[in-house]
Motif scaffolding. Structure first.
Motif, short mmCIF file in Angstrom:
data_model
loop_
_atom_site.label_atom_id
_atom_site.label_comp_id
_atom_site.label_asym_id
_atom_site.label_seq_id
_atom_site.Cartn_x
_atom_site.Cartn_y
_atom_site.Cartn_z
N ILE A 179 53.35 122.96 42.54
CA ILE A 179 54.67 123.20 41.94
C ILE A 179 54.74 122.39 40.67
CG2 ILE A 179 57.16 123.14 42.32
CD1 ILE A 179 55.62 124.82 44.37
N GLU A 202 52.89 131.40 58.87
CA GLU A 202 52.43 130.74 57.66
C GLU A 202 51.58 131.65 56.77
OE1 GLU A 202 50.18 127.37 58.76
OE2 GLU A 202 48.81 128.46 60.03
N LEU A 203 51.14 132.81 57.30
CA LEU A 203 50.42 133.75 56.46
C LEU A 203 51.38 134.57 55.61
CD1 LEU A 203 47.54 135.21 58.65
CD2 LEU A 203 47.31 133.93 56.54
N ARG A 258 49.29 126.82 44.34
CA ARG A 258 50.12 126.09 45.28
C ARG A 258 50.75 124.83 44.68
NH1 ARG A 258 46.37 126.48 50.74
NH2 ARG A 258 46.20 128.77 50.71
N TYR A 299 44.19 134.12 50.94
CA TYR A 299 44.04 134.07 49.48
C TYR A 299 44.16 135.46 48.87
CZ TYR A 299 41.89 129.75 51.06
OH TYR A 299 41.63 128.57 51.70
N GLY A 358 49.19 136.47 47.47
CA GLY A 358 50.61 136.45 47.81
C GLY A 358 51.36 135.46 46.95
N THR A 379 54.36 126.41 50.05
CA THR A 379 53.51 127.57 49.81
C THR A 379 52.68 127.79 51.06
OG1 THR A 379 51.86 126.15 48.77
CG2 THR A 379 53.37 127.31 47.32
N GLY A 380 52.52 129.05 51.45
CA GLY A 380 51.80 129.37 52.68
C GLY A 380 50.37 129.78 52.41
N LEU A 381 49.69 130.17 53.48
CA LEU A 381 48.28 130.53 53.38
C LEU A 381 48.05 131.78 52.55
CD1 LEU A 381 46.96 129.80 56.97
CD2 LEU A 381 46.88 128.36 54.94
N GLY A 382 49.07 132.59 52.37
CA GLY A 382 48.93 133.81 51.58
C GLY A 382 48.95 133.56 50.09
N VAL A 383 49.21 132.32 49.70
CA VAL A 383 49.27 131.98 48.27
C VAL A 383 47.93 131.40 47.85
CG1 VAL A 383 50.43 130.54 46.56
CG2 VAL A 383 51.72 131.55 48.43
N PRO A 384 47.34 131.88 46.74
CA PRO A 384 46.05 131.33 46.31
C PRO A 384 46.13 129.82 46.11
CG PRO A 384 46.58 133.30 45.06
CD PRO A 384 47.79 132.98 45.87
N VAL A 385 45.05 129.14 46.39
CA VAL A 385 45.03 127.68 46.37
C VAL A 385 45.50 127.13 45.03
CG1 VAL A 385 43.54 125.67 46.51
CG2 VAL A 385 43.23 127.55 48.10
N PRO A 409 55.87 130.89 53.42
CA PRO A 409 56.53 131.35 52.21
C PRO A 409 55.64 132.15 51.25
CG PRO A 409 56.75 128.96 52.55
CD PRO A 409 55.65 129.45 53.42
#
Lengths: 160, 129
Positions: free
Chosen positions: B87, A80-81, B85, A94, A97, B76-82, A84
């Motif tokens: 859509i 999940e990191l 997220r 944060y 990505g 959206t995963g954890l690597g995407v800024p809050v 997607p």
């Protein structure tokens, strides 16, 4: 009657049943759309190294290929990191990505009722047969995002 | 409801209890919502949602995403800024009759063996002054 949404999405699924199968297909455009504004492709293949296949889309009768792209799949198991998001060698929470499955932005006027497509699979896997029917190896899902035809009083929009 | 930010965040949940199940749920957006600005989709088992899920989403009887629209396209995963997220739809939607409906379909996938899971659809709305 309430105003319809400005955007319309269609989903087309191509089952791939044989080793390195080549598929010709057509997609019928929805009614009252003016242009294709986005294209996205996914597969149902498990994590895969290398290209999964090649997808091309063209306008029938004219042979104009307006989209051609290698189709890839993620190479790692679900994380999940990373997905997607996009792969980041030093992932941070944060970190900025981006979403993995986004649309390729385009602007293709819809002048015919159909578009033609060709998909070539590079996957050397066979599905086999059961009860006389082929077993699906994987599916390719093609997403098209359309913009609806604007009424005369509203001239906003990206299609020209 | 968040008056400070003037954004309302609501959600509806579907529970998937059997492999291959199709589940439908709906709810009504808050009466104070002036425009619906976006959605988000999550699960208690993201891997199952990613590999197995697809859904049709309608807002005020208008189809936003058709049947067969894979959940991975909306995740959206954890690597995407809050703040990235949500859509969005390309436009802010009028609530209309305020009904938001999700028809979720579970499809078998070798990378995510089935066991029961839940899917949550978040709807973000804006309050006008």
């Amino acid at each position: 009657m309430s105003k319809p949404l400005n955007l319309k999405y269609t989903v087309t699924v191509l089952p791939v049943n044989r080793i390195k199968e080549k598929i010709r297909f057509q997609i019928r455009h929805p009614e009252n759309v003016s242009c294709i504004t986005g294209i996205a492709v996914t597969t149902s293949l498990k994590p895969w190294k290398g290209d999964v296949g090649l997808l091309t889309l063209s306008i029938p009768g004219k042979g104009d290929v307006f989209f051609s792209q290698e189709v890839k799949e993620v190479e790692t198991n679900y994380n999940e990191l990373i997905q997607p998001g996009i792969f980041n060698p030093t992932p941070k929470i944060y970190s900025g990505g981006k979403r993995l499955h986004t649309y390729f932005d385009t602007n293709v006027p819809v002048t015919e009722s159909l578009l033609e497509g060709f998909y070539e699979s590079f996957v050397p896997l066979a599905g086999g047969m059961t009860a006389g029917k082929p077993i699906e190896v994987y599916r390719v899902t093609i997403y098209l995002r359309y913009e609806r035809i604007k009424k005369e009083e509203d001239d906003s929009g990206i299609c020209t | 409801m968040s008056h400070r930010t003037k954004i309302i965040k609501e959600w509806v949940e579907v529970k998937v209890n059997a492999q291959g199940e199709k589940v439908k749920e709906s709810f009504s957006v808050d009466k104070h919502a002036a425009k619906i600005i976006g959605i988000a989709i999550t699960s208690d088992f993201d891997e199952r949602l990613y590999f197995r899920g697809s859904q049709k989403i309608t807002i005020s009887e208008k189809e936003v995403y058709p049947e067969g629209y894979e959940s991975k396209m909306l995740m959206t995963g954890l690597g995407v800024p809050v703040n990235d997220r949500i859509i969005t739809f390309g436009e802010e939607l009028s609530p209309g009759n305020r009904k938001v409906e999700i028809e979720y379909t579970d499809t078998n996938h070798a990378s995510a063996p089935f066991s029961p899971y839940r899917v949550r659809l978040y709807v973000f709305s804006r309050i006008d002054d």
